[in-house]
Each structure stands twice: as structure tokens, then as C-alpha cells.
Design an enzyme around this catalytic site. Structure first.
Site, PDB file in Angstrom:
ATOM      1  N   THR A  50       5.942   0.189 -10.988  1.00 58.36           N
ATOM      2  CA  THR A  50       6.043  -0.864  -9.979  1.00 58.36           C
ATOM      3  C   THR A  50       4.944  -1.899 -10.164  1.00 58.36           C
ATOM      4  O   THR A  50       5.165  -3.100  -9.972  1.00 58.36           O
ATOM      5  CB  THR A  50       5.965  -0.255  -8.566  1.00 58.36           C
ATOM      6  N   TRP A  89     -13.679   0.906  -6.555  1.00 57.18           N
ATOM      7  CA  TRP A  89     -12.649   1.899  -6.858  1.00 57.18           C
ATOM      8  C   TRP A  89     -11.561   1.224  -7.675  1.00 57.18           C
ATOM      9  O   TRP A  89     -10.937   0.264  -7.245  1.00 57.18           O
ATOM     10  CB  TRP A  89     -12.068   2.461  -5.560  1.00 57.18           C
ATOM     11  N   GLU A  95       1.772  11.802 -14.967  1.00 55.84           N
ATOM     12  CA  GLU A  95       1.250  12.019 -13.618  1.00 55.84           C
ATOM     13  C   GLU A  95       2.263  12.813 -12.793  1.00 55.84           C
ATOM     14  O   GLU A  95       3.419  12.399 -12.642  1.00 55.84           O
ATOM     15  CB  GLU A  95       0.960  10.683 -12.939  1.00 55.84           C
ATOM     16  N   SER A 123       2.573   2.977  -8.273  1.00 58.47           N
ATOM     17  CA  SER A 123       2.872   3.495  -9.605  1.00 58.47           C
ATOM     18  C   SER A 123       2.681   2.434 -10.684  1.00 58.47           C
ATOM     19  O   SER A 123       2.693   1.229 -10.414  1.00 58.47           O
ATOM     20  CB  SER A 123       4.316   4.002  -9.655  1.00 58.47           C
ATOM     21  N   GLU A 176      -4.117  -1.223  -8.459  1.00 62.28           N
ATOM     22  CA  GLU A 176      -4.678   0.136  -8.561  1.00 62.28           C
ATOM     23  C   GLU A 176      -3.497   1.058  -8.764  1.00 62.28           C
ATOM     24  O   GLU A 176      -2.717   1.293  -7.843  1.00 62.28           O
ATOM     25  CB  GLU A 176      -5.476   0.487  -7.300  1.00 62.28           C
ATOM     26  N   CYS A 218      -3.963   9.627  -6.555  1.00 62.11           N
ATOM     27  CA  CYS A 218      -3.942   8.995  -7.878  1.00 62.11           C
ATOM     28  C   CYS A 218      -5.097   9.444  -8.758  1.00 62.11           C
ATOM     29  O   CYS A 218      -4.985   9.449  -9.980  1.00 62.11           O
ATOM     30  CB  CYS A 218      -3.954   7.478  -7.721  1.00 62.11           C
ATOM     31  N   THR A 221       0.821  -1.214   0.000  1.00 62.25           N
ATOM     32  CA  THR A 221       0.000   0.000   0.000  1.00 62.25           C
ATOM     33  C   THR A 221       0.857   1.267   0.000  1.00 62.25           C
ATOM     34  O   THR A 221       2.021   1.241   0.399  1.00 62.25           O
ATOM     35  CB  THR A 221      -0.942  -0.007   1.213  1.00 62.25           C
ATOM     36  N   LYS A 257       2.600  -4.993   3.519  1.00 68.77           N
ATOM     37  CA  LYS A 257       3.834  -4.230   3.453  1.00 68.77           C
ATOM     38  C   LYS A 257       3.453  -2.790   3.127  1.00 68.77           C
ATOM     39  O   LYS A 257       3.191  -2.440   1.986  1.00 68.77           O
ATOM     40  CB  LYS A 257       4.761  -4.806   2.376  1.00 68.77           C
ATOM     41  N   PRO A 258       3.384  -1.904   4.150  1.00 76.05           N
ATOM     42  CA  PRO A 258       3.031  -0.506   3.884  1.00 76.05           C
ATOM     43  C   PRO A 258       4.218   0.257   3.302  1.00 76.05           C
ATOM     44  O   PRO A 258       5.360  -0.232   3.320  1.00 76.05           O
ATOM     45  CB  PRO A 258       2.673   0.022   5.275  1.00 76.05           C
ATOM     46  N   SER A 259       3.951   1.446   2.809  1.00 75.85           N
ATOM     47  CA  SER A 259       5.023   2.290   2.287  1.00 75.85           C
ATOM     48  C   SER A 259       6.064   2.569   3.363  1.00 75.85           C
ATOM     49  O   SER A 259       5.738   2.794   4.528  1.00 75.85           O
ATOM     50  CB  SER A 259       4.454   3.616   1.777  1.00 75.85           C
ATOM     51  N   GLU A 260       7.323   2.580   2.949  1.00 72.62           N
ATOM     52  CA  GLU A 260       8.405   2.910   3.883  1.00 72.62           C
ATOM     53  C   GLU A 260       8.396   4.377   4.311  1.00 72.62           C
ATOM     54  O   GLU A 260       9.092   4.756   5.251  1.00 72.62           O
ATOM     55  CB  GLU A 260       9.765   2.570   3.257  1.00 72.62           C
ATOM     56  N   LEU A 261       7.588   5.191   3.635  1.00 71.60           N
ATOM     57  CA  LEU A 261       7.491   6.597   4.024  1.00 71.60           C
ATOM     58  C   LEU A 261       6.472   6.818   5.132  1.00 71.60           C
ATOM     59  O   LEU A 261       6.555   7.816   5.871  1.00 71.60           O
ATOM     60  CB  LEU A 261       7.143   7.461   2.807  1.00 71.60           C
TER      61      LEU A 261
END
Length: 516
Positions: A247, A468, A402, A244, A265, A299, A163, A189-193
């Protein structure tokens, strides 16, 4: 947590720097950690576990074992747990929202809404889980009395979910809540940010809501070290990814190797069509909300404005006036009536990418109506001024690619056919919007737009009750709604021959085959 004593559990105030595997917070196997940067002041916000293939193996093994029992529960049993998760998320709403605001840079009002939606999504999927019980064993009329056909729905199995950072807990919930409701176990696995609230979500689900150990696991870390091993893992039955296009293609390739279920998505470059009969004040509101919401990092951002030439001059004057009233803020700034706030972009890399787009637009001949760069007077933070570009041509990079930032590109059109041609001339098929007072035109245009989502006289409303997702390079499959829930189920037909006569494939002497 930043002096804010508003939660009922101090664990929700902390920044948890561990994975959550098999019902427990555990350190990374290789002992490695990464840091998150506060996008408002560029200081270190906190550290988190840097997952590797070894951590993914442990999480998938835990999920596989838990699947043996969780997958056999009834929908009603799963619904009870999901409703408890929703209750506990509500109890921790303030702490979770503040943590996300500081971590992601989004204004506090937005993250409060996001966490409220997390709770609402768990409740909605609980309803789907309970309703599933009544769907099990439903008969299918195949128009042959000799056969009894029933449909059953079984969970896909172990789900690997990856995500993004723009809606950390909410987009994780879109996938996790639906998967759990369907009877799947999950490795997220969430975003590392923005990893922290996803770990919190797993803690809440297991420690406070009673989700059995191993059903929901979270491994934090970056894409190459943690995400790639998850998508390629042989014991992951389904992968669901938001991110993206580039990815997403790699995720799809990894799943193709094992011919595994995958939903994607991906990005968007969404148009918003403003016809001559649209209310100007309302159009300004939706044009700006559609591109500056979430600090422009969404997005579905309706970043390509197509405006009828007869109202363009008047609309541009009003857009400039209102856009320049948007306040760039510390994300923890309390909401104030009549004030639109916007925070920093997520990272230095993202800010520099957006500034690069703006520079290319100027070089290619676009005009800056307002904004166009970093805000004056700010030495810290990854801020970009709300920007509107005019005189944009279809070949320009800012129109084709984008941006993922607070940038609205404007072109004019003369006819409905021209507007539709410009709107559909893109790789993207996620979302679009139509602003018009003519209901017949709005329906006609909506049906012609090649996107998975169309908004009429608005932009960006999103509900967990409705599907969605997009067409073309914007992905395959859907999150949310019944379609999102069903994507985690495998339909199984069970067909029984109930005829009284032998089937008679070999037609022995004197046998008459049943009439079909």
C-alpha cells in the site's frame, strides 16, 4: 460502554458512527456504513461511517480553510492547545483504553499504556511547538558580510494521514500531534478495523481543548473508497502513511503525480541477535516480549531470532517453558502480576494469513517448538497460540516475509560476521536488537545493522522523543522526535543583500567588485 462507568463524558463511552469535519460530527454524504467485528467473540462491535471521495473533499476543504489561520499562530499558542488535549485525553483514559481493547483485541494493560503515551506525545510535541518560536529568523553565517541570511520554518499545509489498526489512537497521535504542533491542519483516515478512538480524539481536541474548527478532521472508511481519494487529493500538501509495503508503494505513486511531500513507515522483518554471553533469563524475556507484544501484530516485531549455537539448546528449553505460560485472554481481563497476556488477532483474515504462514513453515521443514496453530478448546475469536519455530532456513517464507502475528523464527550462528550477514539479508530495515554483555560488541554490531532503530539488551521500547522509521523497503522519513516534528515544516531562507556597494554584475568602468 459495556457497563463500564469510568469516564467523565458519556460521548467517550459511545461508538461514534460519524465523520468529524469542520468541528462537527457529520454523517457520511452517501449514507453508507461499515461494521467492526469484535475479535474476541466475533460479534458485531459497532458500525462506522463509510467515507467516500465526497467526504474527503469536504474534509480537505475544511482543513484548507482552517490552515489560513492555524498556520499563522505562534508555537506558544499551539502548545497551549496541545497541552489541553493531553489533559483531556488523560481524563478519558479508562474509557478510551477499554474501547481500544475490545476493538483491537489487545490486552487492557497494553491499551492503557497506549493511551498514556497518546497524552505524553501531545505534551512532547507541545514542547517542540513552543521551542519553534525561538528558531524562527535564526541567522545563518554564510561567510559573506554583504548578505544577511535568516531561516524561517513554515507549516507544510494540509496533511493527509493514514494510520493502522495495531495502535489506533497512538499511531494517529504520532502524526497528528506533530502536524498540529508545526501549524498544519490534518485530515486523518484511520484503519477501517479500528476507527472509533480516532474520532474520539478529534472530538476531544475540538470540543474540550479548544482546537479551532477544521484544523483536525477525521474521515472513516476503507482504503479504496476513502484512503485513495485522500492520498490523490490535489489540495493535500503532505501525506504521511503507516501500513504495508504494497500500500505504501501506491501511496508514493499517488504523491508522485503532484510531486507532493510524503513519508512512509512500512513493514518490517526485524532480527534479534543473541550472543553467547547474553543472560539467558533476560534473553528469554526480551525474545518473547519482542514478538508476542501487541499480540504479535507490530511492524518492528523482532521475529527473526539469531542465537549463538553454543547457548541455543539451553535457550530453546527456557523459551518453550516460558512461552507456554502466556495466557490467551479476553482483552478486558485485568492485569495480574506475574502473568503475561495475549489477545486475539485483529480479524479472521489476519488469523488465516498467520495460519497459512505456519502451514508453509511445516511444509518447508521447520520444526514447531511450541504453538503452531489455533489454541485448543476455543471455538470463538481470532486467536493463534504463541508459536516458536526452529530449524528455520533462510529461504523459507516465514523467514523472508512479514507474518504480523505471534510467531518467532529461530536460526543459529557461529560468528559475529555470520550473524550480521543473516540479519542484514532482508528487504526490511526498520528495527533490530542485540543481546550481549559486551558493550564494545553491542556498539560495533549496532553500527553495522542496516536499520533505523537498534535496541541493545532489550526489544520494542518506543519513545515519542526519538525518531521512528526505517531504511530500505521499511519506508522513508521518520515519525516522532525532532525529525518527526521537522517533517511537517518547510524551511525557508530569506537572504538580504546588505552590502554598501553595488553588486556590479555588469562591472561599469571604474567599478571594483566586492571581494568574495
Amino acid at each position: 460502554f459495556f457497563g463500564l462507568h469510568v469516564t467523565r463524558n458519556r460521548e467517550m463511552e459511545a461508538l461514534l458512527d460519524k465523520h468529524f469535519i469542520n468541528g462537527q460530527l457529520v454523517p457520511p454524504i452517501k449514507g453508507q456504513y461499515l461494521e467492526c467485528i469484535n475479535p474476541h467473540d466475533e460479534t458485531v462491535f459497532g458500525r462506522f461511517a463509510a467515507g467516500t471521495a465526497e467526504d474527503i473533499d469536504a474534509a480537505v476543504s475544511s482543513a484548507s480553510e482552517a490552515q489560513k489561520t492555524w498556520g499563522k499562530t505562534t508555537g506558544k499558542q499551539r502548545a497551549a492547545v496541545l497541552n489541553k488535549i493531553a489533559d483531556r485525553v488523560e481524563a478519558h483514559k479508562d474509557a478510551l483504553a477499554k474501547k481500544e481493547a475490545v476493538n483491537s483485541g489487545k490486552p487492557l494493560l497494553e491499551t492503557i499504556w497506549d493511551i498514556e503515551d497518546v497524552s505524553g506525545c501531545f505534551r512532547y510535541m507541545a514542547g517542540n511547538a513552543e521551542a519553534l518560536d525561538a528558531r524562527q529568523g535564526k541567522k545563518v553565517d554564510v561567510e559573506m558580510a554583504e548578505f544577511d541570511v535568516k531561516l524561517f520554518y513554515e507549516p507544510c499545509g494540509v496533511v493527509g494521514a493514514i494510520t493502522p489498526w495495531n495502535y489506533p489512537a497512538l499511531m494517529a497521535t504520532w502524526k497528528v500531534a506533530a502536524a498540529l504542533a508545526a501549524g498544519c491542519s490534518v485530515v486523518l483516515k484511520p484503519s477501517e478495523l479500528t476507527p472509533f478512538t480516532c474520532v474520539d480524539l478529534a472530538v476531544i481536541a475540538h470540543k474540550e481543548a479548544g482546537l479551532p474548527a477544521g484544523v483536525f478532521n477525521v474521515v472513516t472508511g476503507d482504503g479504496p473508497m476513502a484512503g485513495a481519494p485522500l492520498t490523490a487529493h490535489k489540495d493535500v500538501d503532505k501525506v504521511t502513511f503507516t501500513g504495508s509495503v504494497a500500500t505504501g508503494k501506491r501511496v508514493m505513486q499517488a504523491c508522485a503525480e503532484g510531486v507532493r511531500n510524503v513519508s512512509l513507515e512500512l513493514g518490517g522483518k526485524s532480527p534479534i541477535l543473541v550472543f553467547e554471553d547474553a543472560d539467558v533469563d533476560s534473553a528469554v524475556e526480551w525474545l518473547l516480549f519482542g514478538v508476542f507484544w501487541t499480540n504479535g501484530q507490530i511492524c518492528s516485531s523482532t521475529s527473526r531470532a539469531l542465537v549463538h549455537e553454543s547457548i541455543a539448546e539451553k535457550l530453546m528449553e527456557k523459551l518453550k517453558e516460558v512461552a507456554e505460560k502466556v495466557v490467551l485472554c479476553d482483552p478486558l481481563t485485568p492485569a495480574k502480576d506475574g502473568v503475561a497476556y495475549m489477545g486475539p488477532l485483529i480479524s479472521k483474515a489476519q488469523r488465516d494469513k498467520v495460519l497459512g504462514f505456519l502451514e508453509s513453515a511445516k511444509q518447508e521443514g521447520a520444526s514447531v517448538l511450541t504453538g503452531g496453530g489455533p489454541p485448543p478448546g476455543r471455538s470463538k475469536g481470532f486467536y493463534v497460540s504463541p508459536t516458536i519455530l526452529t530449524n528455520v532456513e533462510s529461504h523459507m517464507k516465514v523467514w523472508r516475509e512479514e507474518i504480523f502475528g505471534p510467531v518467532l523464527c529461530v536460526k543459529t550462528f557461529a560468528t559475529e560476521q555470520q550473524a550480521l550477514a543473516l540479519a542484514n539479508d532482508t528487504w526490511s530495515g526498520l528495527a533490530s536488537a542485540v543481546l550481549t554483555a559486551d558493550s564494545q560488541r553491542s556498539e560495533r554490531v549496532a553500527r553495522e545493522l542496516r536499520t533505523g532503530i537498534v535496541w541493545v539488551n532489550c526489544s520494542q521500547p518506543c519513545f515519542c522523543h526519538a525518531p521512528w522509521g526505517g531504511m530500505k523497503l521499511s519506508g522513508i522519513g521518520r515519525d516522532n522526535g525532532e525529525a518527526g516534528f521537522n517533517s511537517f515544516l518547510e524551511p525557508k531562507q530569506v537572504t538580504a543583500y546588505v552590502g554598501k556597494e553595488p553588486w556590479g554584475w555588469f562591472s561599469p568602468p571604474g567599478f571594483t567588485r566586492p571581494k568574495l
